[in-house]
Design an enzyme around this catalytic site. Sequence first.
Site, mmCIF file in Angstrom:
data_model
loop_
_atom_site.group_PDB
_atom_site.id
_atom_site.type_symbol
_atom_site.label_atom_id
_atom_site.label_comp_id
_atom_site.label_asym_id
_atom_site.label_seq_id
_atom_site.Cartn_x
_atom_site.Cartn_y
_atom_site.Cartn_z
ATOM 1 C CG ASP A 50 -21.684 -29.741 19.608
ATOM 2 O OD1 ASP A 50 -22.755 -30.185 20.069
ATOM 3 O OD2 ASP A 50 -20.711 -29.455 20.320
ATOM 4 N NE ARG A 70 -17.597 -29.066 18.246
ATOM 5 C CZ ARG A 70 -18.145 -27.858 18.172
ATOM 6 N NH1 ARG A 70 -18.968 -27.457 19.121
ATOM 7 N NH2 ARG A 70 -17.909 -27.074 17.140
ATOM 8 C CE1 TYR A 82 -24.381 -26.753 25.474
ATOM 9 C CE2 TYR A 82 -23.071 -28.756 25.466
ATOM 10 C CZ TYR A 82 -23.904 -27.863 24.823
ATOM 11 O OH TYR A 82 -24.261 -28.088 23.514
ATOM 12 N N PRO A 92 -29.934 -27.794 25.077
ATOM 13 C CG PRO A 92 -27.999 -26.468 24.969
ATOM 14 C CD PRO A 92 -29.343 -26.553 25.625
#
Lengths: 627, 627
Positions: free
Chosen positions: A52, A251, A259, A333
């Site tokens: 993302d 987001r 996470y 990530p």
Amino acid sequence: MSISETTTSEVDVLIIGAGPAGLMLGCWLARTGVKTRIIEQRDRKITCGHADGVQCRTIEVFQSFGFAERFAKEANELCETVFYNPNENGLLVPTERIPDTEPDISRFRHGVLNQGRIEDFLIDCMAEHGLKVERSVAAREFRFNDDDLEATHPVEVTVAHLVPAEPDEVVYAAMAKRTVSRMERIKARYVVGCDGARSWTRKQLGYKLEGDSANIFWGVIDARPITDLPDIRVKVVLHSAESGSLLVVPRERNIVRFYVQLGKLEVGQKLDPSMQTLEAVIASARKIMAPYTLECPVVEWWSVYEIGQRLCRDVSFKNRVFLAGDAFHTHSPKAGQGMNFSMMDSYNLGWKLAACIKGTMDPKILETYASERVEAVSRLLDFDRDLAHLFSGKPAVAERAGVSMKEFQALWMRMAKWTSGTGIEYGPSMLVAEGSEAKKALAGNILIGSHFESRVVLRYADAKGVHFADSLVSDGRWRLICFAGDMRDPTQFQRLERLCADLTSLPTSPIKRYTPPNADINSFIQLLTLTSSPRKALLYTSFPELTRPFVSVDGHHYPTYDQLFSDEPSYLDGGGGAYAWYGVDPSGPGCVVLVRPDQHVVDVMSFEECVQTLGRFFDAIMVQEST
Amino acid sequence: MSISETTTSEVDVLIIGAGPAGLMLGCWLARTGVKTRIIEQRDRKITCGHADGVQCRTIEVFQSFGFAERFAKEANELCETVFYNPNENGLLVPTERIPDTEPDISRFRHGVLNQGRIEDFLIDCMAEHGLKVERSVAAREFRFNDDDLEATHPVEVTVAHLVPAEPDEVVYAAMAKRTVSRMERIKARYVVGCDGARSWTRKQLGYKLEGDSANIFWGVIDARPITDLPDIRVKVVLHSAESGSLLVVPRERNIVRFYVQLGKLEVGQKLDPSMQTLEAVIASARKIMAPYTLECPVVEWWSVYEIGQRLCRDVSFKNRVFLAGDAFHTHSPKAGQGMNFSMMDSYNLGWKLAACIKGTMDPKILETYASERVEAVSRLLDFDRDLAHLFSGKPAVAERAGVSMKEFQALWMRMAKWTSGTGIEYGPSMLVAEGSEAKKALAGNILIGSHFESRVVLRYADAKGVHFADSLVSDGRWRLICFAGDMRDPTQFQRLERLCADLTSLPTSPIKRYTPPNADINSFIQLLTLTSSPRKALLYTSFPELTRPFVSVDGHHYPTYDQLFSDEPSYLDGGGGAYAWYGVDPSGPGCVVLVRPDQHVVDVMSFEECVQTLGRFFDAIMVQEST
């Protein structure tokens, strides 16, 4: 598996895999008119989860293809990072706030948006230029015609056209079992494997991803949370005293990505995702962020993963087969780099492939793909290793030893430019000149090998303040950026006239030599001119014609209005001070900067050496008529 | 004309005409969920020509409906106006350059884009909320049931559904002859005539456009020119010594609009457009702009028009039928006002109609449509008359008397804020309070009756610098803008807590009284809070709940993150100094500003008088349960 017949076809480039790396390559090739196919074994696009984070430099590239504003509209721009650490009583509190994108790193801002939407933008951009993804097509056999290297299409990939799954079928699991409707043998000039960490293409070449696992695993959740954590809409880096770490990435649509550190594996132990549950990941998150509460009524996606850094050092085979993206490197990530590096791999490769296929440039330039990208990726893995270590370690609290939060934040901030993607610098090669003190004297802040950075400049024709780098669109053209100096000085104006005359007419000038006959004079190399004198000093039509060339549209020659600029504040959009920013003396003799189709700076030169230097550079890489 | 049957139907609002005025009204009504039909006798949209100038305030309204960025992407932003006048030798030269939009007038910039595209944006916005234009439907008969005024649907319009023309037919000419497929009698609560200068609706009411013609006519051309006029990509106001005047407005896609002065009519003489030719208009343009050359290989559209200002002072009939746009006023196009005033007419009307139809507000508020818009339009016509006079007059050159270019430019600049649409101020009425010195002391620069201007403020939850007025979306909600002051001062924080508690629970509070039961607490009046203290001073979750209310989504109560702001510079987007801009003392007691659904300021009040003042205001205009 009953297959009636295997058909045969030819294509210039076969892209295997339609994730971000493959689609970015598709954009380049479609935009430059190369005959391309892009196949993907999955029959559906992803719609949630996965990557993302989109870094500044990636958005600059989006801009060069014309869809940065679509990204900006939908993405959640991250403005701040706040660090939550235990205070002296062990209570989690915000201890520091920093901007998530440092000022002056880019004209764009780091943002987050679902990978599926990024793919949509790339797919739409490809489609505008006539290229579509072929889904449910799986590569099955690979053959390289070694004897036939002089042949135009030495790579042969046999693909299976699969019957798409039913809409409600779980696709990934069922993939291997799907029925083949027909087989096809595709003969390609070039094949690029953008087929992910378990790359089929890489296996055919016998190449391996090498590296370690840190034996630490994490969970990731995309949820719409109800929480009293005060900073849930900024990025939160949270280290609890005893229960592990957590990263909060807000987001689009009020979704938040968490996470969550889950635990450590024993040496030799493999992570078994099927043993993990969503409930367990949420429970871990709650424990880490206590006393703040967390409810997740809606979870869009979740997953677990093991931290590790792996690299395939061989990324090309005889300059005919290439690997890009996860096929070439994998890592953790949390720095938001994965999707970006994948796209930047193929952004580096695309224009080079296009020029070779069109027969204008020598295929030896393709060697620079490996040299430029392996170095960049190696640096990424080093950074990722450091970051993962500091992320997963217990923080030092009071007297207890542990990861220093100061050290962690210092690494985070020190790497800000680099993680934004704008710090990537390609070393000297046939496509990047060596730096020198003389070049530094001409333009002290223009880094040879880095991308050309942007400042607001004033467009002569319409008095609009625009970002200079917005002119560097991804259309395969090279740019010559001319710092023309002060046009009120008659000597300097004559020097510009001389330069334009030489570029237009000297036989050694690459504009003269390599612009196809009957093509517009700005079609191979486009001249962008920036004066240090104000716009009022000289009317637009007084400038040499090469700075404002005429182009052919439907048989008429129309003037252009987009190549001439002045370094002067605009009425409303800022600007002014670009010469100072680039380190060019506004009262001096000016200079000329050669920029590649991917915006990286090739060289800096004086007006007087310009034609000769350009001539040498292009003669070495262009296909010569006689050979 | 053979018609089998006339059907009958009912609707809340019937909009006649789908030009900019009708479509803007459609957006409002669709967005607020009012049962609406919009009919248009033409069977096709316009695709070129017509109006093109879009002013700042109009773009603010586009933003409030969510499509300002579509406009910005396609429009040509005008940055500069340059005046070309004869020098002492009679040669045309640029004599002055000014910004086309003055700084600080708006967060948006004046731009030009074909009326057809503007209509597309409005049509798409309506469609998102379920409303579509019915084309090939012509109003034929009008009846007002006078006896039946207490009836819910007193207006009756009989319409003819026409058979659409063939695609290659010239539509406008053939309109009258088209076959009727069926007739329909539409009974409406309200009818709004947005049917242009020759308004059918206006004729039914017996109202007239009144005013003069200046007997001067002009030509207009949209062309892709080849010219050596140095400033063809900025706005050029050009007065030749002897051959008349010209206005150059550069458009999207390198199209340029030329307004060309053609000649003067004799008294009583009528302009006959059929006598004019494109060649003659281009020839006039060449003569005016000589010695600069002009070729127009591509002409997209052209027309001729006579200058005049006409106004219909009666714009409503029994508060049931209204006129908007050209049906109500016409004038010359060169100040780029026409399409803007048309849309602003119906933007003023739409939310009022919606509230009356929903039964929340008293229909007497509809009287303010006429009082507010007729005054605004009268001022427009005065300005247009002055401008047209100065535009069409011969300039004073050397000793010769004539129009003073100084005077002309002075008018142009003096009116900049007003022509941007941001200077429109509605006078005191049941929807706008009277100003007072006490109110000025609270917020010196907030003009009661004007729209609430925008500054960049820092959004608490995500640390993003955003335009404050971006919160004022067109969804029918009222806003209470609370300047909360310095939250580090415990007394001031307690005052905010008190205000929020009173607004939430006092029976006289309109939030308490008029928010429907079970609806979200921000659904009727939304509180937007701006602190003067920095964001770090107080965590988000420490604020009173009304400043960050919970809203219901799928049965869960989620926190909101978009109502609380701080007046502090953002990391990257500017901001800070909003209190000073609005004229509110950052260390003072703060104040509260009530803003209408169309962003116009109703009143300014202290915290202490807030609940009572709001109560009085809303009690006077809201429908009371008992009546």
